[in-house]
Write an enzyme that holds these catalytic residues in place. Structure first.
Site, PDB file in Angstrom:
ATOM      1  N   THR A  57       0.836  -1.208   0.000  1.00 20.43           N
ATOM      2  CA  THR A  57       0.000   0.000   0.000  1.00 20.43           C
ATOM      3  C   THR A  57       0.867   1.253   0.000  1.00 20.43           C
ATOM      4  O   THR A  57       0.666   2.162  -0.814  1.00 20.43           O
ATOM      5  CB  THR A  57      -0.930  -0.008   1.231  1.00 20.43           C
ATOM      6  OG1 THR A  57      -1.744  -1.191   1.157  1.00 20.43           O
ATOM      7  CG2 THR A  57      -1.809   1.220   1.282  1.00 20.43           C
ATOM      8  N   CYS A 102     -10.370  -6.635   1.517  1.00 15.55           N
ATOM      9  CA  CYS A 102     -11.173  -5.463   1.937  1.00 15.55           C
ATOM     10  C   CYS A 102     -12.630  -5.576   1.538  1.00 15.55           C
ATOM     11  O   CYS A 102     -13.484  -4.919   2.097  1.00 15.55           O
ATOM     12  CB  CYS A 102     -10.594  -4.155   1.410  1.00 15.55           C
ATOM     13  SG  CYS A 102      -9.296  -4.339   0.230  1.00 15.55           S
TER      14      CYS A 102
HETATM   15  N1  PLP Z   1      -1.890  -4.315  -4.275  1.00 15.21           N
HETATM   16  C1  PLP Z   1      -2.442  -5.520  -4.444  1.00 15.21           C
HETATM   17  C2  PLP Z   1      -2.727  -6.004  -5.838  1.00 15.21           C
HETATM   18  C3  PLP Z   1      -2.745  -6.326  -3.354  1.00 15.21           C
HETATM   19  O1  PLP Z   1      -3.299  -7.526  -3.542  1.00 15.21           O
HETATM   20  C4  PLP Z   1      -2.439  -5.845  -2.054  1.00 15.21           C
HETATM   21  C5  PLP Z   1      -2.777  -6.639  -0.852  1.00 15.21           C
HETATM   22  O2  PLP Z   1      -3.890  -7.101  -0.692  1.00 15.21           O
HETATM   23  C6  PLP Z   1      -1.858  -4.577  -1.916  1.00 15.21           C
HETATM   24  C7  PLP Z   1      -1.593  -3.843  -3.056  1.00 15.21           C
HETATM   25  C8  PLP Z   1      -1.504  -4.007  -0.573  1.00 15.21           C
HETATM   26  O3  PLP Z   1      -0.376  -4.624  -0.020  1.00 15.21           O
HETATM   27  P1  PLP Z   1      -0.098  -4.559   1.577  1.00 15.21           P
HETATM   28  O4  PLP Z   1      -1.054  -5.512   2.213  1.00 15.21           O
HETATM   29  O5  PLP Z   1       1.329  -4.974   1.728  1.00 15.21           O
HETATM   30  O6  PLP Z   1      -0.294  -3.148   1.992  1.00 15.21           O
END
Ligand code: PLP
Length: 377
Positions: free
Chosen positions: A71, A328
């Site tokens: 993120t 989410c």
């Molecule tokens: N981008 C994608 C495609 C994801 O699947 C996720 C996690 O669910 C994220 C970003 C976010 O990653 P993080 O959980 O390390 O913040």
């Protein structure tokens, strides 16, 4: 028995990763910014990690910026591109992860950046002709932000072709590669790409750590202000144990990659065949062809049945972990912007099953048996 089929949400940590982190936590405690030997020792662990990761993806160590996960890395690429690189127009899609989608909303509302969405087909494939049209018609400096594999439906983006288009029109290219780094080999020296993102917990590493790859020719200022850590690009004392765990998970995944791809793709194909033979009227959402679809993700649309709104809950009661979409939006398929973005029939219940190297055929047989029982009940 239980079945864990939610590996796109997160994966269990590998034993070797836990061992490497435990060892580093018990031995290394210096602050990497301290100039004494304790600090220098901690600093060298981080710089070795950067070198190791860079070697696997054909990047220079200075191009890797450790972050708190995917993120933050996605936020950083998008916000810094608009703030520091004069980007005034971002071309993206309607099915990006919220880490990207919400950053786009932020730069639109707060930095007056124009956002365009490229057309997608019903399987989530990007219309490359439309992308070229958008690039050709833009009068502004553009960032293209398109994810490599969609976390809900698994459809893959042709990174090389998109990179070449971006290069042709002088646009920056960011790809959210959170679901694919360490699942496929990456050679950044052969891809025209400026930013990619990584999250360790998607490949048996720890949560709360990842990185942003930023092409060395790009200069940016930090998103998180503070000390001069990460070559001045990300303030805050480094998560040394997390970085050690990320690096170990990266090494393991890359060393075992060929075996994992064939094993996990085999399990996915097996589950598709079992579902087709035992339940009438199922459809697969997104691409199915192995070269166009992430081998760890299978999103299934079930025929309408009496208790469909209860499916995820009933699977959970049976000990089966899976989800309706991303973590989410789990539990509410009508809430998935991805399914809406590709015009899926959301009056039917879908389930995302996702696999890892630890998934077994027994778990899949168990899940299919329970699905048949629930749908016929
Ligand atoms: N981008 C994608 C495609 C994801 O699947 C996720 C996690 O669910 C994220 C970003 C976010 O990653 P993080 O959980 O390390 O913040």
């Amino acid at each position: 028995m239980k079945a864990y089929l939610d590996n796109a949400a997160t994966t269990p940590m590998a034993k070797e990763v836990i061992e490497s982190m435990t060892e580093s936590m018990s031995i290394i405690f210096g602050n990497p910014s301290s100039l004494h030997s304790f600090g220098r020792e901690a600093k060298s662990i981080i710089e070795n990690a950067r070198r190791t990761i860079g070697k696997y993806i054909h990047a220079e160590p200075k191009e890797i910026i450790f972050t708190s996960g995917g993120t933050e890395a996605d936020n950083m690429a998008i916000i810094c591109a608009v703030r520091d690189l004069s980007v005034k127009h971002i071309i993206s899609s309607s099915i990006e992860h919220h880490a990207v989608e919400h950053s786009l909303k932020n730069v639109k509302e707060n930095l007056s950046c124009e956002i365009s969405h490229v057309n997608l087909d019903e399987k989530g494939n990007v219309d490359l002709n439309h992308l070229e049209e958008l690039l050709a018609n833009s009068k502004e400096k553009v960032l293209v932000s398109l994810m490599h594999a969609n976390n809900e439906i698994g459809t893959l983006l042709p990174l090389k072709e998109v990179g070449q288009l971006c290069k042709k029109y002088g646009a920056y290219f960011h790809s959210d590669t959170v679901q694919t780094l360490s699942h496929y080999p990456f050679n950044l020296a052969e891809l025209d790409i400026d930013f990619i993102t990584c999250s360790a917990h998607k490949f048996h590493g720890p949560k709360g750590v990842g990185f942003l790859y930023k092409n060395k020719n790009i200069s940016m200022t930090p998103l998180i202000e503070g000390g001069a850590q990460e070559r001045g690009l990300r303030g805050g004392t480094e998560n040394i144990a997390g970085i050690v765990g990320l690096t170990k998970a990266f090494e393991l995944a890359n060393a075992e990659m060929n075996d994992h791809v064939s094993k996990v793709q085999g399990l996915k194909t097996y589950m598709i065949n079992e579902l087709h033979s035992k339940i009438d009227g199922i459809d697969i959402i997104g691409e199915v062809e192995p070269l166009k679809s992430l081998y760890t993700v299978l999103n299934v649309l079930f025929p309408k049945f009496a208790k469909q709104g209860m499916l995820l809950f009933m699977l959970d009661l049976e000990g089966i972990a899976c989800s309706g979409g991303s973590a989410c939006t789990a539990g509410a398929n009508s809430g998935s912007h991805v399914l809406r973005g590709i015009k899926t029939d959301v009056t039917r219940q879908n389930v995302r099953f996702s696999f890892s190297k630890y998934t077994t055929k027994k778990e899949i047989d168990f899940a299919v048996e329970k699905l048949v029982k629930i749908i016929n009940s």
